[in-house]
Design a protein around this motif. Structure first.
Motif, short mmCIF file in Angstrom:
data_model
loop_
_atom_site.label_atom_id
_atom_site.label_comp_id
_atom_site.label_asym_id
_atom_site.label_seq_id
_atom_site.Cartn_x
_atom_site.Cartn_y
_atom_site.Cartn_z
N ALA A 187 0.85 -1.19 0.00
CA ALA A 187 0.00 0.00 0.00
C ALA A 187 0.88 1.24 0.00
O ALA A 187 1.92 1.27 0.66
N ALA A 188 0.48 2.23 -0.75
CA ALA A 188 1.17 3.52 -0.77
C ALA A 188 0.11 4.60 -0.72
O ALA A 188 -0.90 4.52 -1.43
N GLY A 189 0.29 5.59 0.14
CA GLY A 189 -0.76 6.58 0.22
C GLY A 189 -0.41 7.77 1.08
O GLY A 189 0.68 7.86 1.67
N SER A 190 -1.37 8.68 1.14
CA SER A 190 -1.24 9.90 1.93
C SER A 190 -2.61 10.22 2.53
O SER A 190 -3.63 10.22 1.82
N ASN A 191 -2.63 10.44 3.83
CA ASN A 191 -3.84 10.88 4.53
C ASN A 191 -4.97 9.85 4.51
O ASN A 191 -6.14 10.23 4.53
N VAL A 192 -4.64 8.58 4.47
CA VAL A 192 -5.66 7.53 4.52
C VAL A 192 -5.25 6.47 5.53
O VAL A 192 -4.10 6.42 5.99
#
Length: 563
Positions: free
Chosen positions: A482-487
């Motif tokens: 998983a790669a993400g921002s603000n989740v």
């Protein structure tokens, strides 16, 4: 008994060796069907991908302002900035007036400078051919074209006024453009066919007529009164059951005729005008693209000034451009154009990429936002929509240099690019973009459902983060990246067995040269989702999950167990 060479690789190699040694001519048909060595589009699994040097290539791109590449001195301080922003591809203008200032005399010094500087900074190029039109206007054609309107006619609109727009109905216009474009592609092949700095070509820019729904010059009026060309009618009849609903509705409303004038087939009004212009822009640009591909058959696309919310009719937006509702006409009229692309500056990004992905049209976004919105768009485009590339406009003067949102997003996407490309082919990669109105999404992936939510308090929407995004793919039966921002992400089992998914191992880290380099092992507070986030409600969730902060995307790998 017939031989199946696919089941006998050693024998196949031996036979090909014999053919090469004793009769190269016998092998020629087989070699002709193999993939070209230069950059090209290729259907691999569920998607069409850009292949560069034999591998799928995701263009983490940015488009320069229109005039930046007209001066190599101006570009000198910009190249390092583009590298620092983690781009791998730059979209740069090559204009007709710059390469053919006098008819028949070509100057490719700017082109050579672009290629040399891009290559020196390990960047690829998409060349933007500003020939007959840019944003619908003919402003990049040479002075010897502009000044000779008898030879190179302009469009005339209903008021009787001539516009600064070369007419699609004048063969002299496309013939001159095609000669120049052919010379450009011949030169690019000569200087770049082994280094592959240039990976794609944009042919013209946001074409279409503004201010009227169609050209009303004498030549255009005469063509409009004639029957719809047989090539278009044959295409529509052959593909009748698969036409996009917008075109099929217009055709059916006019009686579904198989021949007749433009108004007979498409009805009286602006729909017939737009169909007429779409066909003639497509044919014109196809002539130009065909001439260029005869020299060097790189992938070629057109970009589109899309319909804006305030637009009421064609002419408010460029009539005849490659709008998604006339893609059938463009695909019939311009077979040498590989992609019909949207320039997206509207908030409904996800809807627009879906509309422009119909009719087996590959997805490339040559112009869009930078910033946080652009970073989220890029994740969505590559992870959810199978995109070839994403490109914010005016990249050299944006606010995303250094530690901005696009450089951070491109850093992560570049690390994951081989994995994303492989999973695009299998349809096993997904992405989300969330906001307060759409604050969660469930993704069924393998044996688990991923519950992706904005960080914050769901019971108090004002405490939710304003936006967030993420990209997800499976690495094994119970292992995910998983790669993400603000989740934040929790997992729910899909298969029989213990009902709760726990986190056996969570690592944050990076991919270096395709190899996972773990950093911190996350546990405790870093994976415990507090109950005031309202994510642990329900018997099937554990209260543990992946958490991605607001400082730009990061990468985590998780292994699950059940209890």
């Amino acid at each position: 008994m017939p031989h199946d060479f696919r089941r006998m690789p050693i024998l196949r190699k031996s036979v090909l060796s014999v053919l090469v040694a004793f009769s190269p001519a016998l092998l020629a048909p087989a070699l002709a069907q193999s993939a070209p060595s230069y950059p090209h589009l290729e259907k691999r699994g569920r998607v069409t991908q850009l292949i560069v040097d034999g591998k799928p290539f995701l263009a983490l791109a940015g488009e320069l302002h229109n005039s930046s590449a007209s001066s190599m001195a101006y570009m000198q301080p910009i190249w390092p900035k583009l590298v620092k922003m983690n781009l791998n591809t730059v979209l740069a203008t090559v204009s007709w007036d710059s390469i053919e200032p006098q008819e028949g005399k070509f100057d490719f010094s700017l082109v050579d400078g672009l290629l040399q500087d891009a290559s020196a900074h390990h960047l690829h190029l998409v060349l933007l051919w500003f020939g007959s039109w840019k944003n619908g206007i003919s402003s990049y054609d040479p002075a010897w074209v502009k000044s000779n309107q008898q030879r190179f006619p302009l469009v005339r609109i209903a008021s009787g006024k001539s516009e600064q727009v070369l007419s699609t109905l004048a063969p002299a216009n496309w013939e001159a453009d095609a000669r120049a474009f052919r010379a450009l592609m011949r030169h690019v092949r000569a200087v770049d066919s082994t280094t592959h700095t240039v990976v794609m070509i944009q042919v013209e820019n946001e074409v279409g007529l503004l201010g009227d729904s169609r050209d009303r010059s004498a030549a255009a009026n005469e063509a409009f009164a004639k029957p719809v060309p047989k090539e278009l009618m044959d295409y529509m009849q052959k593909n009748k059951e698969h036409l996009l609903p917008e075109l099929r509705k217009v055709w059916d409303a006019a009686g579904g005729k198989t021949s007749g004038t433009w108004e007979d087939v498409f009805g009286k009004g602006t729909a017939a005008d737009e169909a007429f212009m779409a066909w003639h822009y497509a044919r014109y640009i196809d002539h130009v693209a065909e001439a260029g591909k005869a020299e060097y058959a790189l992938p070629m696309y057109v970009n589109t000034w899309i319909v804006q919310p305030q637009d009421k009719k064609p002419g408010d937006y460029p009539s005849g451009g490659a709008e998604d509702h006339v893609h059938d006409i463009w695909q019939a009229g311009a077979p040498h154009i590989d992609i019909l692309c949207p320039d997206i500056y509207l908030p409904n990004f996800q809807e627009l990429v879906t509309r422009y992905s119909r009719n087996n049209n590959p997805l490339f976004i040559p112009e869009s936002f930078a910033g946080e919105r652009g970073a989220a768009n890029a994740f969505y485009a590559f992870g959810e929509a199978g995109a070839i590339g994403y490109s914010p406009f005016g990249i050299e003067q944006g606010g995303d240099s250094g530690g901005g949102a696009i450089p951070k997003a491109y850093d992560v996407l570049s690390q994951l690019a081989p994995l994303i490309a492989a999973h695009q082919q299998e349809g096993t990669v997904a992405a989300v973009v969330l906001d307060r109105e759409h604050s969660s999404r469930k993704i069924r992936m393998g044996d688990y459902t991923l519950n992706v939510e904005l960080r914050g308090n769901r019971r108090s929407p004002q405490q939710l983060s304003a936006s967030g995004y993420g990209l997800f793919l499976p690495l094994g039966p119970a292992e995910y990246l998983a790669a993400g921002s603000n989740v934040q992400v929790t997992f729910t089992p899909n298969t029989p067995g213990p009902p709760v998914a726990g986190l056996s191992l969570v690592e944050e880290g990076n991919y270096v040269n395709g190899r996972w380099i773990p950093g911190r092992m996350l546990n405790g507070d870093e994976i415990q989702l507090r109950y005031d986030l309202d994510t642990a409600a329900g018997e099937d969730q554990s209260g543990q999950g992946l958490r991605f902060g607001p400082d730009g995307p990061t990468i985590q790998r998780v292994t699950l167990y059940r209890y």
